[in-house]
Design a protein around this motif. Structure first.
Motif, PDB file in Angstrom:
ATOM      1  N   ALA A 105     120.514  49.655 -36.920  1.00 21.99           N
ATOM      2  CA  ALA A 105     121.599  48.729 -37.259  1.00 21.99           C
ATOM      3  C   ALA A 105     122.246  49.176 -38.569  1.00 21.99           C
ATOM      4  CB  ALA A 105     121.075  47.308 -37.400  1.00 21.99           C
ATOM      5  N   PHE A 106     123.564  48.999 -38.641  1.00 19.25           N
ATOM      6  CA  PHE A 106     124.329  49.396 -39.816  1.00 19.25           C
ATOM      7  C   PHE A 106     125.417  48.375 -40.104  1.00 19.25           C
ATOM      8  CE2 PHE A 106     122.782  53.226 -37.760  1.00 19.25           C
ATOM      9  CZ  PHE A 106     122.191  53.906 -38.816  1.00 19.25           C
ATOM     10  N   SER A 107     125.885  48.388 -41.324  1.00 16.49           N
ATOM     11  CA  SER A 107     127.084  47.625 -41.659  1.00 16.49           C
ATOM     12  C   SER A 107     128.217  48.182 -40.798  1.00 16.49           C
ATOM     13  CB  SER A 107     127.434  47.799 -43.138  1.00 16.49           C
ATOM     14  OG  SER A 107     128.761  47.393 -43.367  1.00 16.49           O
ATOM     15  N   PRO A 108     129.072  47.331 -40.241  1.00 15.98           N
ATOM     16  CA  PRO A 108     130.171  47.824 -39.422  1.00 15.98           C
ATOM     17  C   PRO A 108     131.386  48.253 -40.235  1.00 15.98           C
ATOM     18  CG  PRO A 108     130.232  45.458 -39.458  1.00 15.98           C
ATOM     19  CD  PRO A 108     129.015  45.869 -40.249  1.00 15.98           C
ATOM     20  N   VAL A 109     131.298  48.140 -41.562  1.00 21.78           N
ATOM     21  CA  VAL A 109     132.452  48.404 -42.425  1.00 21.78           C
ATOM     22  C   VAL A 109     132.505  49.878 -42.822  1.00 21.78           C
ATOM     23  CG1 VAL A 109     133.578  47.816 -44.597  1.00 21.78           C
ATOM     24  CG2 VAL A 109     132.423  46.045 -43.281  1.00 21.78           C
ATOM     25  N   CYS A 110     133.593  50.531 -42.449  1.00 25.65           N
ATOM     26  CA  CYS A 110     133.790  51.930 -42.814  1.00 25.65           C
ATOM     27  C   CYS A 110     133.939  52.027 -44.331  1.00 25.65           C
ATOM     28  CB  CYS A 110     135.041  52.482 -42.132  1.00 25.65           C
ATOM     29  SG  CYS A 110     135.401  54.203 -42.586  1.00 25.65           S
ATOM     30  N   PRO A 111     133.161  52.890 -44.978  1.00 31.69           N
ATOM     31  CA  PRO A 111     133.232  52.990 -46.432  1.00 31.69           C
ATOM     32  C   PRO A 111     134.528  53.615 -46.947  1.00 31.69           C
ATOM     33  CG  PRO A 111     131.697  54.597 -45.549  1.00 31.69           C
ATOM     34  CD  PRO A 111     132.122  53.736 -44.405  1.00 31.69           C
ATOM     35  N   HIS A 112     135.328  54.183 -46.062  1.00 31.20           N
ATOM     36  CA  HIS A 112     136.583  54.811 -46.497  1.00 31.20           C
ATOM     37  C   HIS A 112     137.625  53.781 -46.918  1.00 31.20           C
ATOM     38  CE1 HIS A 112     140.605  56.665 -45.476  1.00 31.20           C
ATOM     39  NE2 HIS A 112     140.212  57.345 -46.523  1.00 31.20           N
ATOM     40  N   GLU A 113     137.963  52.844 -46.031  1.00 34.45           N
ATOM     41  CA  GLU A 113     138.994  51.850 -46.340  1.00 34.45           C
ATOM     42  C   GLU A 113     138.643  50.442 -45.876  1.00 34.45           C
ATOM     43  OE1 GLU A 113     141.756  52.009 -48.131  1.00 34.45           O
ATOM     44  OE2 GLU A 113     141.515  54.119 -48.596  1.00 34.45           O
ATOM     45  N   GLY A 114     137.425  50.233 -45.378  1.00 28.68           N
ATOM     46  CA  GLY A 114     136.994  48.888 -45.046  1.00 28.68           C
ATOM     47  C   GLY A 114     137.300  48.393 -43.647  1.00 28.68           C
ATOM     48  N   CYS A 115     137.730  49.269 -42.757  1.00 30.70           N
ATOM     49  CA  CYS A 115     137.965  48.853 -41.368  1.00 30.70           C
ATOM     50  C   CYS A 115     136.621  48.703 -40.658  1.00 30.70           C
ATOM     51  CB  CYS A 115     138.813  49.892 -40.645  1.00 30.70           C
ATOM     52  SG  CYS A 115     140.454  50.090 -41.363  1.00 30.70           S
ATOM     53  N   VAL A 116     136.600  47.961 -39.560  1.00 29.85           N
ATOM     54  CA  VAL A 116     135.366  47.741 -38.796  1.00 29.85           C
ATOM     55  C   VAL A 116     135.263  48.809 -37.711  1.00 29.85           C
ATOM     56  CG1 VAL A 116     134.134  46.131 -37.298  1.00 29.85           C
ATOM     57  CG2 VAL A 116     135.371  45.284 -39.296  1.00 29.85           C
ATOM     58  N   VAL A 117     134.121  49.513 -37.702  1.00 27.88           N
ATOM     59  CA  VAL A 117     133.901  50.600 -36.742  1.00 27.88           C
ATOM     60  C   VAL A 117     133.583  50.059 -35.353  1.00 27.88           C
ATOM     61  CG1 VAL A 117     133.142  52.188 -38.548  1.00 27.88           C
ATOM     62  CG2 VAL A 117     131.438  50.830 -37.309  1.00 27.88           C
ATOM     63  N   ASN A 118     133.767  50.917 -34.357  1.00 34.22           N
ATOM     64  CA  ASN A 118     133.485  50.579 -32.963  1.00 34.22           C
ATOM     65  C   ASN A 118     132.432  51.529 -32.404  1.00 34.22           C
ATOM     66  OD1 ASN A 118     135.564  48.563 -32.675  1.00 34.22           O
ATOM     67  ND2 ASN A 118     137.033  50.235 -32.737  1.00 34.22           N
ATOM     68  N   PRO A 119     131.485  51.020 -31.606  1.00 38.83           N
ATOM     69  CA  PRO A 119     130.515  51.894 -30.944  1.00 38.83           C
ATOM     70  C   PRO A 119     131.226  52.784 -29.922  1.00 38.83           C
ATOM     71  CG  PRO A 119     129.828  49.587 -30.850  1.00 38.83           C
ATOM     72  CD  PRO A 119     131.232  49.603 -31.341  1.00 38.83           C
ATOM     73  N   ALA A 120     130.811  54.067 -29.868  1.00 38.57           N
ATOM     74  CA  ALA A 120     131.408  54.996 -28.902  1.00 38.57           C
ATOM     75  C   ALA A 120     130.486  56.197 -28.694  1.00 38.57           C
ATOM     76  CB  ALA A 120     132.774  55.464 -29.387  1.00 38.57           C
ATOM     77  N   GLU A 166     134.937  54.586 -52.772  1.00 33.40           N
ATOM     78  CA  GLU A 166     134.363  54.023 -51.563  1.00 33.40           C
ATOM     79  C   GLU A 166     133.198  53.087 -51.836  1.00 33.40           C
ATOM     80  OE1 GLU A 166     133.423  57.133 -48.849  1.00 33.40           O
ATOM     81  OE2 GLU A 166     135.464  57.860 -48.789  1.00 33.40           O
ATOM     82  N   ALA A 167     132.431  53.320 -52.853  1.00 32.61           N
ATOM     83  CA  ALA A 167     131.221  52.545 -53.099  1.00 32.61           C
ATOM     84  C   ALA A 167     131.501  51.162 -53.678  1.00 32.61           C
ATOM     85  CB  ALA A 167     130.308  53.312 -54.040  1.00 32.61           C
ATOM     86  N   SER A 168     132.711  50.905 -54.181  1.00 33.14           N
ATOM     87  CA  SER A 168     132.970  49.638 -54.856  1.00 33.14           C
ATOM     88  C   SER A 168     133.633  48.591 -53.966  1.00 33.14           C
ATOM     89  CB  SER A 168     133.853  49.882 -56.078  1.00 33.14           C
ATOM     90  OG  SER A 168     135.140  50.280 -55.666  1.00 33.14           O
ATOM     91  N   ASP A 169     133.679  48.797 -52.664  1.00 34.93           N
ATOM     92  CA  ASP A 169     134.340  47.851 -51.777  1.00 34.93           C
ATOM     93  C   ASP A 169     133.531  46.558 -51.706  1.00 34.93           C
ATOM     94  OD1 ASP A 169     135.393  47.932 -48.265  1.00 34.93           O
ATOM     95  OD2 ASP A 169     135.728  46.480 -49.847  1.00 34.93           O
ATOM     96  N   PRO A 170     134.062  45.457 -52.252  1.00 30.32           N
ATOM     97  CA  PRO A 170     133.307  44.204 -52.272  1.00 30.32           C
ATOM     98  C   PRO A 170     133.196  43.555 -50.894  1.00 30.32           C
ATOM     99  CG  PRO A 170     135.493  43.858 -53.157  1.00 30.32           C
ATOM    100  CD  PRO A 170     135.350  45.337 -52.903  1.00 30.32           C
ATOM    101  N   ALA A 171     133.956  44.020 -49.910  1.00 27.02           N
ATOM    102  CA  ALA A 171     133.939  43.408 -48.587  1.00 27.02           C
ATOM    103  C   ALA A 171     132.782  43.917 -47.725  1.00 27.02           C
ATOM    104  CB  ALA A 171     135.259  43.668 -47.868  1.00 27.02           C
ATOM    105  N   THR A 172     131.997  44.873 -48.196  1.00 25.51           N
ATOM    106  CA  THR A 172     130.914  45.426 -47.400  1.00 25.51           C
ATOM    107  C   THR A 172     129.849  44.361 -47.158  1.00 25.51           C
ATOM    108  OG1 THR A 172     131.270  47.614 -48.314  1.00 25.51           O
ATOM    109  CG2 THR A 172     129.144  47.218 -47.292  1.00 25.51           C
TER     110      THR A 172
END
Length: 154
Positions: A95-110, A46-52
């Motif tokens: 504020a946070f990065s919107p990128v889920c560290p699991h697979e790189g999808c963008v999270v949604n506020p809820a 999870e930590a090596s995702d270059p898209a974060t």
């Protein structure tokens, strides 16, 4: 006669070679399996995702404090910044990065959290920490300041 031909078509090829029907069926199953695995596959690291996304090099004015109700959040894409910004408690903005560290999808506020639409990981709006799901690490936090009635990230 029709039933005799039908029965014959179900008899295995006696030459020891697979029938055309079996080869085509196996190829189809392999294709479906490959697509399914690619949708859920990943490096497992999870930590090596270059898209974060990274925190901005310079501060970005993202919203008015009145734009984000208590317990709610918004997605922001502005001046190269991608973030989720929320007000978990009255007057506190995070504020946070919107990128889920699991697979790189963008999270949604809820409702006081952020939810990943891909695998349902949930993250605490106050800390970015994992509340549930397959993610094992939280969202990357960005610095936030409030200047007057404006929320500044970075």
């Amino acid at each position: 006669m029709n039933t005799e031909r039908h029965q014959q078509s179900n008899i295995a090829d006696t030459t020891g070679f697979p029938t055309r029907r079996r080869v085509m069926g196996a190829a189809g199953l392999a294709s479906v399996a490959a697509v399914g695995l690619s949708a859920c596959g990943g490096s497992g690291n999870e930590a090596s995702d270059p898209a974060t996304p990274q925190a901005p090099a310079s501060p970005v004015d993202v919203a008015a404090t009145s734009d984000i109700p208590v317990g709610q959040g918004v997605k922001v894409e502005k001046d190269g910044l991608q973030a989720v910004v929320g007000q978990p408690t009255e007057g506190t903005f995070k504020a946070f990065s919107p990128v889920c560290p699991h697979e790189g999808c963008v999270v949604n506020p809820a409702n006081n959290s952020y939810v990943c639409p891909c695998h349902s990981s949930t993250f605490d709006m106050s800390t970015g920490g994992v509340q549930g799901g397959p993610a094992t690490s939280g969202l990357v936090e960005y610095p936030v300041t409030v200047q007057g009635e404006r929320i500044i990230v970075g």
